[in-house]
Design an enzyme around this catalytic site. Structure first.
Site: not given
Ligand code: SAH
Length: 524
Positions: A181, A44, A66
């Site tokens: 998020m 995604d 997504k």
């Molecule tokens: N499983 C992921 C989180 C999924 S929820 C993790 O462990 O990072 C999705 C959210 O993760 C996004 O809305 C944002 O808040 C955050 N996120 C994921 N990758 C990111 C990135 N490279 N930079 C900033 N926020 C990120």
């Protein structure tokens, strides 16, 4: 997971793999192993598309979307697809941003597989909540002032009547709070947190696209961060962090202070060759993406192939073998070892390389190089060979099909007996599996680098094919005079030419060009 292999008719398996926050270097070794044997990959928008290069070329790659705004597939559809593909007996990799079990709905996907009695494995990843903040110079805990970490989601199911966020306990919890998020709801969330008792002056930061080339950070306080985010149009994906640890960033901000940070630089080389340039630029902080313009292919034409095989068989008969590109080296030696099982089949031939990249490749095949000219162009190579004396000597020039014949003719003029033999083809690369072409069309770049005449040609053809022109703001860097003359011939403007005509020289030139403290000159 149920362990009853007899109930599984086919042996499909699904790996739920954490892709990390974006920087491909943060992907795990285990994740890469799984990808390398994947038959189907579901990914995604948060999992870096560049990782797809580790999957087999013929693997089926499915974008399941997504992002907050558009869901290419609903979660139920994703679950169903994972089950379907695994049930069909495939090796399936589900790439998920960050860690699969932190707000990624990885738990639900694993449940769906378990319920269907399918094999699965979880490969954890570096979560953005910790790794992303580390790239902004923010440690989530710090001995002296923060010994607790709370990670919460700002995104809630809008149909929920009562918020599942306990603002009171969140606000009162000691230590660092990280929110994933919901950046678009930041105003409401920070207001609720302050109403519930969070100090308005609590240091806060937002980091978006953390660890990638688009990484950006803003800092403020619980009271100001939402307004700052709105002013800067700071949209998802972003991590929000509240706590004293944010202040440590002043000293620990290592990522955003590198010389090429935030510069979008395009690398136009074949996928196989690009890595040295990509790594060099990336380590200096550049936002590098690749525009594959050329691809190396084996010689197919019967006559050319026969000529190639003949020179490989008689390799020992040459006085010199002169290589003008790393690709020529690989193509030659791969064929050489296909036919000979003893390196001594090369006889006493001396070996020349046009530059250090070519020399390095030759050394990989365990041959030392007798001659590398002081500047890495054919003219200089010719001068050096002239000094050694080539009259009546047999010289093999393994090169690209359709390459320029200057060297061959000039060596013949000096009395050498030259076999100028095509050993590989360069073809236009149209496959855009890592999305570079699409990105270039959408947002352009600050600079495009050219490391060979053929990549200029293919880039020019690509632009023309798409009916586009090079945007005016987009600078260009050339590795040396031959590449530059091709650029002039095709009307591609040249911003800089590297003084040293090899990859480190090109990287150095790019850094100097963007170094605002020094006036940039054409020769960098
Ligand atoms: N499983 C992921 C989180 C999924 S929820 C993790 O462990 O990072 C999705 C959210 O993760 C996004 O809305 C944002 O808040 C955050 N996120 C994921 N990758 C990111 C990135 N490279 N930079 C900033 N926020 C990120």
């Amino acid at each position: 997971m149920k362990q009853n292999p007899s109930s599984k008719k086919k042996h499909g398996i699904c790996y739920l793999v954490g892709a990390g926050p974006g920087d491909p270097g943060l992907f795990t070794i285990r994740g890469r192993e799984c990808l390398s044997r994947a038959e189907v990959v579901l990914y995604d928008y948060l999992s870096n598309q560049e990782l797809l290069r580790y999957a087999p070329v013929d693997a089926e790659k499915i974008f399941v979307g997504k992002s907050a705004r558009k869901h290419a597939l609903s979660q139920e559809e994703i679950n169903a697809l994972l089950v379907k593909k695994t049930q069909a007996g495939h090796c399936v990799v589900r790439l998920k941003g960050g860690d699969p079990f932190l707000f990624g709905r990885g738990g639900e996907e694993a449940q769906a597989l378990a319920e269907a009695d399918l094999s699965f494995e979880i490969i954890p990843g570096v979560t953005s909540a910790i790794g992303g903040l580390a790239y902004a110079g923010i440690p989530v805990t710090h001995r002296s002032n923060n010994s607790q970490l709370t990670i919460f989601t700002g995104h809630e199911d809008p149909s929920k009547e009562v918020s599942s966020l306990h603002y009171k306990s969140l606000a009162m919890a000691p230590g660092t709070k990280v929110m994933l998020m919901g950046v678009e709801r930041l105003d409401a969330i920070t207001t609720s947190l302050m109403e519930a008792g969070m100090e308005a002056a609590t240091p806060a930061a937002l980091v978006r696209w953390a660890t990638t080339g688009r990484h950006e950070t803003i800092t403020g306080t619980a009271a100001t961060i939402a307004r700052l985010a709105q002013e800067k149009n700071f949209s998802a994906p972003a991590i929000a962090v509240f706590g004293e640890v944010v202040l440590l960033r002043k000293k620990l901000n290592w990522f955003e202070t590198r010389p090429l940070f935030g510069r979008r630089i395009v690398v136009t080389r074949t996928r196989e060759q690009a890595s040295e340039l990509v790594t060099g630029l990336r380590e200096l902080g550049a936002d590098v993406y690749e525009l594959p313009t050329i691809r190396i292919e084996a010689i197919e034409n019967k006559e050319e192939k026969a000529a190639f095989l003949e020179v490989v068989n008689y390799a020992h008969a040459y006085d010199w073998i002169v290589f003008t590109s790393p690709n020529g080296v690989s193509a030659f030696f791969e064929e050489f070892y296909h036919h000979h099982h003893d390196a001594r089949a090369l006889g006493a031939a001396r070996i020349a390389a046009i530059g250090p990249g070519t020399e390095k490749k030759i050394r990989e095949y365990r041959f030392s190089v007798d001659l590398v000219p002081p500047t890495f162009v054919a003219e200089s190579l010719l001068e050096e060979l002239k000094k050694v004396g080539v009259e009546n000597l047999r010289i093999l020039l393994p090169r690209a099909s359709g390459a320029r014949e200057f060297l061959a003719t000039a060596l013949e003029d000096l009395g050498a007996i030259v076999d100028d033999v095509p050993v590989y083809h360069t073809r236009r690369e149209l496959d855009d599996k890592e999305g570079g072409i699409q990105r270039f069309l959408q947002e352009g770049a600050d600079m495009i680098t050219f490391a060979s005449g053929s990549s200029v040609e293919y880039f020019d053809a690509l632009l023309k094919n798409l009916g586009r022109r090079l945007p005016d703001y987009c600078h260009t860097a050339s590795i040396g005079p031959i590449t530059s003359s091709k650029m002039r011939e095709l009307g591609v403007p040249i911003s800089i030419e590297a003084k040293k005509h090899h990859i480190p020289g090109l990287v150095e030139a790019v850094v100097r060009f963007f170094d605002k403290d020094q006036p940039s000159s054409f020769l960098a």
